[in-house]
Design an enzyme around this catalytic site. Sequence first.
Site, short mmCIF file in Angstrom:
data_model
loop_
_atom_site.label_atom_id
_atom_site.label_comp_id
_atom_site.label_asym_id
_atom_site.label_seq_id
_atom_site.Cartn_x
_atom_site.Cartn_y
_atom_site.Cartn_z
N TYR A 46 1.03 -1.24 0.00
CA TYR A 46 -0.09 0.20 0.06
C TYR A 46 0.83 1.25 -0.04
CZ TYR A 46 -4.24 -2.98 1.04
OH TYR A 46 -4.97 -3.85 0.92
N GLN A 93 -9.64 -12.75 2.73
CA GLN A 93 -10.11 -11.62 2.43
C GLN A 93 -10.23 -11.31 0.94
OE1 GLN A 93 -8.20 -6.91 2.36
NE2 GLN A 93 -7.55 -8.24 4.34
N1 LIG Z 1 -6.70 -7.48 -0.22
C1 LIG Z 1 -6.92 -6.84 -1.21
O1 LIG Z 1 -6.24 -7.21 -2.50
C2 LIG Z 1 -7.35 -5.78 -1.11
C3 LIG Z 1 -7.88 -4.79 -2.31
C4 LIG Z 1 -8.17 -3.54 -2.09
C5 LIG Z 1 -8.62 -3.12 -0.80
N2 LIG Z 1 -8.33 -3.71 0.17
C6 LIG Z 1 -8.57 -3.56 1.51
O2 LIG Z 1 -10.11 -2.90 1.73
C7 LIG Z 1 -9.92 -1.56 2.29
C8 LIG Z 1 -10.76 -0.70 1.57
O3 LIG Z 1 -11.01 -0.50 0.36
P1 LIG Z 1 -11.48 0.67 -0.44
O4 LIG Z 1 -10.93 1.79 -0.07
O5 LIG Z 1 -11.48 0.27 -2.05
O6 LIG Z 1 -12.96 0.70 0.12
P2 LIG Z 1 -14.33 1.20 -0.17
O7 LIG Z 1 -14.87 1.43 1.24
O8 LIG Z 1 -15.24 0.32 -0.79
O9 LIG Z 1 -14.08 2.61 -0.90
C9 LIG Z 1 -13.49 3.58 -0.22
C10 LIG Z 1 -13.85 4.66 -1.21
O10 LIG Z 1 -14.90 5.21 -1.55
C11 LIG Z 1 -14.95 6.70 -1.44
N3 LIG Z 1 -16.54 7.14 -1.06
C12 LIG Z 1 -17.03 8.02 -1.79
N4 LIG Z 1 -18.11 8.23 -1.00
C13 LIG Z 1 -18.06 7.53 0.29
C14 LIG Z 1 -18.89 7.40 1.45
N5 LIG Z 1 -20.04 8.27 1.30
N6 LIG Z 1 -18.57 6.58 2.45
C15 LIG Z 1 -17.45 6.14 2.18
N7 LIG Z 1 -16.47 6.08 1.24
C16 LIG Z 1 -16.83 7.04 0.07
C17 LIG Z 1 -13.92 7.06 -0.58
O11 LIG Z 1 -13.54 8.28 -0.78
P3 LIG Z 1 -13.19 9.22 0.46
O12 LIG Z 1 -11.81 8.90 0.95
O13 LIG Z 1 -13.09 10.61 -0.14
O14 LIG Z 1 -14.36 9.16 1.55
C18 LIG Z 1 -12.78 5.93 -0.88
O15 LIG Z 1 -12.08 6.41 -2.14
C19 LIG Z 1 -8.49 -0.91 1.97
O16 LIG Z 1 -8.13 0.05 2.59
C20 LIG Z 1 -7.77 -2.27 2.23
O17 LIG Z 1 -7.59 -2.52 3.62
C21 LIG Z 1 -7.85 -4.98 0.01
#
Ligand SMILES: NC(=O)c1ccc[n+]([C@@H]2O[C@H](COP(=O)([O-])OP(=O)(O)OC[C@H]3O[C@@H](n4cnc5c(N)ncnc54)[C@H](OP(=O)(O)O)[C@@H]3O)[C@@H](O)[C@H]2O)c1
Length: 303
Positions: free
Chosen positions: A58, A182
């Site tokens: 990350y 995960q």
């Molecule tokens: N194992 C793997 O291969 C893998 C891959 C990807 C992710 N992950 C894990 O999953 C976690 C979450 O992934 P993700 O960030 O894609 O998750 P997500 O919660 O699905 O998406 C978050 C994104 O949505 C946006 N967003 C827009 N409106 C929102 C609202 N009302 N509420 C919340 N978010 C909003 C956020 O922007 P803002 O920041 O502007 O709110 C952020 O860019 C990662 O941090 C990581 O720990 C794991």
Amino acid sequence: MRHTPDPGPRRLGSSDVAVGPIAYGCWRFAGTGVEAATAKIGTALDCGMTLVDTADIYGFDGSGGFGDAEVLLGRVLAGSPDLRDRMVLATKGGIRPGVPYDQSGDYLTTACEDSLRRLGVEHVDLYQVHRPDVLTHPEELAGTLRSLVDRGLTRLVGVSNFTPSHTRSLRAHLGDALVTTQPEWSALCLDPLDDGTLDLCTETGVTPLAWSPLAGGRLVSATPGDERVARVVEVLDDLAAVHGVDRATVALAWTSTHPAGAVPIVGTQRVDRIVSLAAAAQVRLDRTEWYRVLAASRGVPLP
Ligand SMILES: NC(=O)c1ccc[n+]([C@@H]2O[C@H](COP(=O)([O-])OP(=O)(O)OC[C@H]3O[C@@H](n4cnc5c(N)ncnc54)[C@H](OP(=O)(O)O)[C@@H]3O)[C@@H](O)[C@H]2O)c1
């Protein structure tokens, strides 16, 4: 016997480690100052998001930045040591830029040691294999993971992006020591429901941690012209009005409603959104509501 996930803490597999029903993820975490980063982690913990998930990759942008999210989290912990005791700290390794996957014993052991150094901790609570390296025999991988536990570098081990058959073959050598998987799981990514991942979790007790539960934001900032997203969002908005919460909260609750008891990992970088998403733990969707979202995502009436 528990059939419907509780709104309260979830145990990781057969271990005695419990985590909040929603987790906080650090994929998008690198690149800010320590003060802003500390506010996000502190807020997540205050909201009961006790599992904090990061990875060595990350922060990597294709050329540099490998380890940056762990370094930033390490600075947060150095500045506020009390936060470490309040969290279940999870990281991942096994993606090796340019290779691209390496779970050989030597590489993964060094990757774990490097993660601990960047985080500034003696051990993590959960060390996860980020993506499968199909060229490592599962018996070798199991031996490496056991040795990380035996050396006290991690309390528990898990996998990520493993198919059910990858997980089974590793589990054949690790047994119940494998506590988490995960996968990507959201109303727009139904793979774990369709490929048997969630069934494997109910069968074995492995805890699913759902990545990108808001489809990386696509469920909240719907792309104009995407009919599938529009269908799902329309139903989520209906349910949000019924439950008196916002769309993101319902979308999170949807992932947790399956009896496998998934813990969604949210990735917002906004403190106000961390707070509002925590409400998802209190939202219970009934069968009709849950299947309405599924039907909208599939785009066909359920048979
Ligand atoms: N194992 C793997 O291969 C893998 C891959 C990807 C992710 N992950 C894990 O999953 C976690 C979450 O992934 P993700 O960030 O894609 O998750 P997500 O919660 O699905 O998406 C978050 C994104 O949505 C946006 N967003 C827009 N409106 C929102 C609202 N009302 N509420 C919340 N978010 C909003 C956020 O922007 P803002 O920041 O502007 O709110 C952020 O860019 C990662 O941090 C990581 O720990 C794991």
